[in-house]
Design a protein around this motif. Structure first.
Motif, mmCIF file in Angstrom:
data_model
loop_
_atom_site.group_PDB
_atom_site.id
_atom_site.type_symbol
_atom_site.label_atom_id
_atom_site.label_comp_id
_atom_site.label_asym_id
_atom_site.label_seq_id
_atom_site.Cartn_x
_atom_site.Cartn_y
_atom_site.Cartn_z
ATOM 1 N N LYS A 5 0.845 -1.190 0.000
ATOM 2 C CA LYS A 5 0.000 0.000 0.000
ATOM 3 C C LYS A 5 0.883 1.243 0.000
ATOM 4 N N CYS A 6 0.543 2.179 -0.849
ATOM 5 C CA CYS A 6 1.295 3.424 -0.884
ATOM 6 C C CYS A 6 0.761 4.372 0.186
ATOM 7 N N PRO A 7 1.633 4.788 1.137
ATOM 8 C CA PRO A 7 1.170 5.679 2.210
ATOM 9 C C PRO A 7 0.872 7.087 1.716
ATOM 10 N N LYS A 8 1.311 7.406 0.520
ATOM 11 C CA LYS A 8 1.140 8.771 0.025
ATOM 12 C C LYS A 8 -0.131 8.925 -0.813
ATOM 13 N N CYS A 9 -0.279 8.080 -1.843
ATOM 14 C CA CYS A 9 -1.422 8.255 -2.735
ATOM 15 C C CYS A 9 -2.489 7.185 -2.522
ATOM 16 N N GLY A 10 -2.209 6.185 -1.665
ATOM 17 C CA GLY A 10 -3.232 5.210 -1.301
ATOM 18 C C GLY A 10 -3.398 4.067 -2.280
ATOM 19 N N THR A 25 8.459 0.216 -4.915
ATOM 20 C CA THR A 25 8.244 1.644 -5.058
ATOM 21 C C THR A 25 6.933 1.882 -5.792
ATOM 22 N N CYS A 26 6.151 2.843 -5.323
ATOM 23 C CA CYS A 26 4.888 3.161 -5.982
ATOM 24 C C CYS A 26 5.151 3.703 -7.380
ATOM 25 N N PRO A 27 4.610 3.046 -8.423
ATOM 26 C CA PRO A 27 4.842 3.515 -9.785
ATOM 27 C C PRO A 27 4.186 4.859 -10.069
ATOM 28 N N ARG A 28 3.252 5.242 -9.244
ATOM 29 C CA ARG A 28 2.577 6.528 -9.470
ATOM 30 C C ARG A 28 3.387 7.711 -8.956
ATOM 31 N N CYS A 29 3.839 7.607 -7.687
ATOM 32 C CA CYS A 29 4.460 8.782 -7.075
ATOM 33 C C CYS A 29 5.876 8.519 -6.579
ATOM 34 N N GLY A 30 6.361 7.265 -6.663
ATOM 35 C CA GLY A 30 7.745 6.994 -6.299
ATOM 36 C C GLY A 30 7.971 6.804 -4.818
HETATM 37 ZN ZN LIG Z 1 1.859 6.352 -4.546
#
Ligand SMILES: [Zn+2]
Length: 70
Positions: A5-10, A25-30
């Motif tokens: 789970k990405c803590p930044k963008c969810g 690593t989140c592919p959306r926001c890194g």
């Molecule tokens: Zn993210």
């Protein structure tokens, strides 16, 4: 099954590929993903949070400045 789970963008991700640091690593926001196997939660790898990027000089090498006497 591994869940991330990405803590930044969810964003949520599932799959054993997240055992590999390249996929932590989140592919959306890194941001480094929070990865859980149902019991333990580990913080994923992100190049932005990697300690190897630490630029502070090593403490065992103090900078010496010599004073020249004339
Ligand atoms: Zn993210």
């Amino acid at each position: 099954m591994i869940e991330g789970k990405c803590p930044k963008c969810g964003s949520r991700y599932r799959g054993w590929a997240m055992l590999n640091p390249r996929h932590q690593t989140c592919p959306r926001c890194g941001t480094a993903l929070e990865i859980t196997d149902g019991e333990t939660v580990i913080e994923g790898y992100s190049p932005f949070t990697s300690p190897s990027i630490d630029v502070s000089p090593p403490p065992d090498k103090p900078i010496k400045r010599e004073k020249k006497k004339q």
